[in-house]
Each structure stands twice: as structure tokens, then as C-alpha cells.
Design a protein around this motif. Sequence first.
Motif, short mmCIF file in Angstrom:
data_model
loop_
_atom_site.label_atom_id
_atom_site.label_comp_id
_atom_site.label_asym_id
_atom_site.label_seq_id
_atom_site.Cartn_x
_atom_site.Cartn_y
_atom_site.Cartn_z
N UNK A 265 0.83 -1.21 0.00
CA UNK A 265 0.00 0.00 0.00
C UNK A 265 0.87 1.25 0.00
N UNK A 266 2.04 1.18 0.64
CA UNK A 266 2.91 2.35 0.74
C UNK A 266 3.49 2.77 -0.61
N UNK A 267 3.31 1.96 -1.66
CA UNK A 267 3.83 2.34 -2.98
C UNK A 267 2.90 3.34 -3.67
N UNK A 268 1.72 3.56 -3.12
CA UNK A 268 0.82 4.59 -3.67
C UNK A 268 1.47 5.95 -3.43
N UNK A 269 1.54 6.81 -4.42
CA UNK A 269 2.28 8.08 -4.30
C UNK A 269 1.89 8.91 -3.09
N UNK A 270 2.90 9.28 -2.30
CA UNK A 270 2.79 10.22 -1.19
C UNK A 270 1.95 9.74 -0.01
N UNK A 271 1.52 8.50 -0.01
CA UNK A 271 0.80 8.01 1.16
C UNK A 271 1.82 7.73 2.26
N UNK A 272 1.56 8.18 3.47
CA UNK A 272 2.52 8.00 4.55
C UNK A 272 2.53 6.55 5.01
N UNK A 273 3.62 6.15 5.64
CA UNK A 273 3.72 4.79 6.16
C UNK A 273 2.66 4.55 7.23
N UNK A 274 2.39 5.57 8.04
CA UNK A 274 1.38 5.44 9.09
C UNK A 274 0.00 5.21 8.47
N UNK A 275 -0.33 5.98 7.43
CA UNK A 275 -1.62 5.81 6.77
C UNK A 275 -1.72 4.45 6.10
N UNK A 276 -0.62 4.03 5.44
CA UNK A 276 -0.60 2.71 4.80
C UNK A 276 -0.79 1.60 5.84
N UNK A 277 -0.12 1.75 6.98
CA UNK A 277 -0.22 0.75 8.05
C UNK A 277 -1.63 0.71 8.62
N UNK A 278 -2.23 1.87 8.78
CA UNK A 278 -3.60 1.93 9.33
C UNK A 278 -4.59 1.27 8.38
N UNK A 279 -4.46 1.56 7.10
CA UNK A 279 -5.36 0.96 6.10
C UNK A 279 -5.16 -0.56 6.05
N UNK A 280 -3.90 -0.97 6.05
CA UNK A 280 -3.58 -2.40 6.01
C UNK A 280 -4.14 -3.13 7.24
N UNK A 281 -3.94 -2.53 8.42
CA UNK A 281 -4.39 -3.17 9.66
C UNK A 281 -5.90 -3.23 9.74
N UNK A 282 -6.58 -2.17 9.31
CA UNK A 282 -8.04 -2.15 9.39
C UNK A 282 -8.67 -3.12 8.39
N UNK A 283 -8.05 -3.29 7.24
CA UNK A 283 -8.56 -4.25 6.25
C UNK A 283 -8.36 -5.67 6.77
N UNK A 284 -7.21 -5.92 7.38
CA UNK A 284 -6.92 -7.27 7.86
C UNK A 284 -6.59 -8.20 6.71
N UNK A 285 -7.17 -9.38 6.72
CA UNK A 285 -6.93 -10.35 5.66
C UNK A 285 -7.72 -9.97 4.42
N UNK A 286 -7.01 -9.53 3.40
CA UNK A 286 -7.66 -9.05 2.18
C UNK A 286 -8.44 -10.15 1.48
N UNK A 287 -8.06 -11.42 1.70
CA UNK A 287 -8.76 -12.53 1.05
C UNK A 287 -10.16 -12.75 1.59
N UNK A 288 -10.50 -12.05 2.67
CA UNK A 288 -11.88 -12.12 3.19
C UNK A 288 -12.86 -11.50 2.21
N UNK A 289 -12.36 -10.64 1.33
CA UNK A 289 -13.21 -9.90 0.40
C UNK A 289 -13.01 -10.44 -1.00
N UNK A 290 -14.09 -10.92 -1.59
CA UNK A 290 -13.99 -11.54 -2.92
C UNK A 290 -13.95 -10.50 -4.03
N UNK A 291 -14.28 -9.26 -3.72
CA UNK A 291 -14.24 -8.20 -4.73
C UNK A 291 -14.14 -6.85 -4.04
N UNK A 292 -13.77 -5.78 -4.76
CA UNK A 292 -13.63 -4.45 -4.14
C UNK A 292 -14.93 -3.92 -3.55
N UNK A 293 -16.06 -4.36 -4.08
CA UNK A 293 -17.34 -3.91 -3.57
C UNK A 293 -17.56 -4.32 -2.11
#
Length: 388
Positions: A265-293
Motif C-alpha cells: 500500500x505504501x507504494x501509492x504516491x505520497x501516502x505515509x507509512x502510518x496511513x498505509x499501516x492503518x489501512x492495512x491493519x483495518x482491512x486485515x486479511x484481504x482474502x476475506x473480500x472476494x471483490x472491491x465492492x
Amino acid sequence: MFHVGIDISKFKHDCFIATDAGVKINSFTFTNDYDGFQNLKNELSALSDPSLIKIGFESTGHYGINLKSFLSKLGYTYLEFNPQLTSQFSKATTLRRTKTDKIDAKLIASMLGQFDYKTLHSKFYHKNELKELVRQRDTYLQMRSKQLVRLTNVLDKSFPEFKGFFNNLMGKTPLYILKTYKNKEKISNLNMTHFDKLRKLSRGKFTYPKFSKLKSLAKESIGTSSKIYDLLITTIINHYSELVRIIEVLDTEIENLYFKTDSLIHTIPSISIIAAAAIYAEIGDITRFSNPGQLTAYAGLDVKISQSGTTERFGKIVKRGSSLLRKYLYMYAFYSLQYIPQINDYYHLKRNQGKHHKVILVNISRKLIRIIYHIETNKVSFDTNKLV
């Protein structure tokens, strides 16, 4: 296959075990301690191999953290249900309004047969530690903001001109002045020795004209002098400084934990490591979601739809799910305008069409979810050229 429903509470948990056909095997209560966990372990061990056992419970905050960790170490997986989902499921299956912990455990066990457990199950990884840190950090950020409000309220009474003089009230120089000199009388009597200290502290940014102007404002201030205000200013600044120190410690640990993950996630331009970490942690296991919707719904960014006959209405976003995930996505949506050309073009296109600024940012947040979903599921870095 066995279905195990567990209703979690602070001091004890209720468990209901049934076959996948709904035949009851056992129902019992176990305490939230070592003996209780061993009791659960024995009951589960008597059933079958962990791969043939589905375990489910509601998302109940921190009360279930130790149980999740315990089950994962034993090789079990589990499925967490949103309380809103269990409530709606209960209403759909019975007209009775009886609600007890034992009934809830049975309800959760029956729900396990209605969902794709294989794609939705999750394990207790160190993501939970990261989630704990980012949520605690957000709490401290809110506390720090409240200290700024409190300091402003005191200054409105003691030296109202002070805040307007500085662009950043919580900068190093204004905080030092307030903490050291406290009131307008002392500030109005500052001399060249004091100025030299302030100039060095600000690395030359606090010039003599500014120093002279501040003294003049202090002499002519309409504020009220009081020892109580002096004490409050010192106390608030000390509290604020301590919160800053705590947040810095948390930031370091959050960054360390994030870089131990495989997230991009941190490879998105100008996103901070803290923001990337927060998004990653809140999503958790991405495989729980079968689609972006599904991920959009989890962030509470999907739109409420009301349809009846030929009438269809679209309302506001539902704001359910992870509020912190929604918060970081919305915050970065604004910054992305400066660093992702396609998003900038989209923003101005919608503005020219008459769309409100906040509405567009919500739409951009949904676009970011699709970008993040692609990055995390395919394990590829962000590529501007692939955006359409």
C-alpha cells in the motif's frame, strides 16, 4: 463438519456445538481464563481434526482477542460476524424477541452454514497488534487535538492576540514562550537575551520585528491576568508534549511492524507509512473480500439504496464498518489530487459537472479502495500508467 458458535463476553463465553446438519452436539459455558480455555480445547479436541471444525463469533472488540490468539495457536480458524448481520439473521429466522447468550451462540453456529467459510475465515496474525497500535494512536491524536482546543480557550481569556500572531500555535517557538513566560505581562517585558534564545530555538525564523510585535501585542492585550490561567497553560502544554512523545513512540513501532508485512500500500504516491499501516491493519486479511465492492461496504462507503416498484432512491453513504479505515481513505483522497494525475483530472471533471467537493472525495475514496484491492490481492506495486 462441525459448527461451533461462541458468544463472547467479558468474564465468560457461551458455546454451542452442532453438526453441519444442525444436530446439537453440546452446549456449555466456559470462563475467560486458563481453565475455561482448556475446557474449550478439550471439547474441540473430542470432535475432530481442526480442518473439519468451523468456529464463529461476533466482532466484540477486545474481549475476544485472547480467545482468537488461543484458537489460532491450536490450528483452528474462525469467522467473525458483524453484530448487525447476526441481528438481521435472527429477525429473519424467528419472530420471537428472546435474546440470551446461549441463544446467540446457537444462532452463530447456525449462521456458519450460510456463509462461505473457506473464503471468509481468518487467523490471528500480528495484524492484530498493528491494528491495536493504529487505533490507540488515533485515540491519542484526538486527545492531542482536545489539548489544542483547551489551550485556545485559555488564551482567549488571558492573551487572545497570541494565537492569531502565530501560524501554528503548537509550534516549538510559541509553546516555549507560553510554557516559559506564561502570561502577557512577562512576555511584554522580554529583553534581548530572551530574543537571542528564541531566535536560536526557531533557527532564525523568529526575527526581531516579530519579537517586537509580540511584545507590543502583549502590552496592549485585552486579556485577563490570573495565576489560574498560568497554571492551566503549563498543565495543558505538558500534557500536549507528553502526547506528542507517546505518538512518536507508537509511530516508530507501527512502522517497524508494517515493514514486516508483505503489503505494498505504501507504494501509492505520497501516502505515509502510518496511513498505509492503518489501512492495512483495518482491512486485515484481504482474502476475506472476494471483490472491491465488499471492501467498500466494509469501509462504510457504499451508498444506501431504497427501491420499491419503479421508484429507486440513492441516499448517503451508510457509514458502517471500520470508521478508521474510512477516515484514512477520505484523508488521503484529498492528498491524492496532487500526486495521481488521473484522480486530479477526475476531480476537476466532476467539479465542472457541479458535484460537491465532499461527494467527489467520497467517490475518490472508492477508487482508492479498488486500487488498494488490486495492489494487495495481486501483490504488485502501484503503477500510474495502469490507471484508467
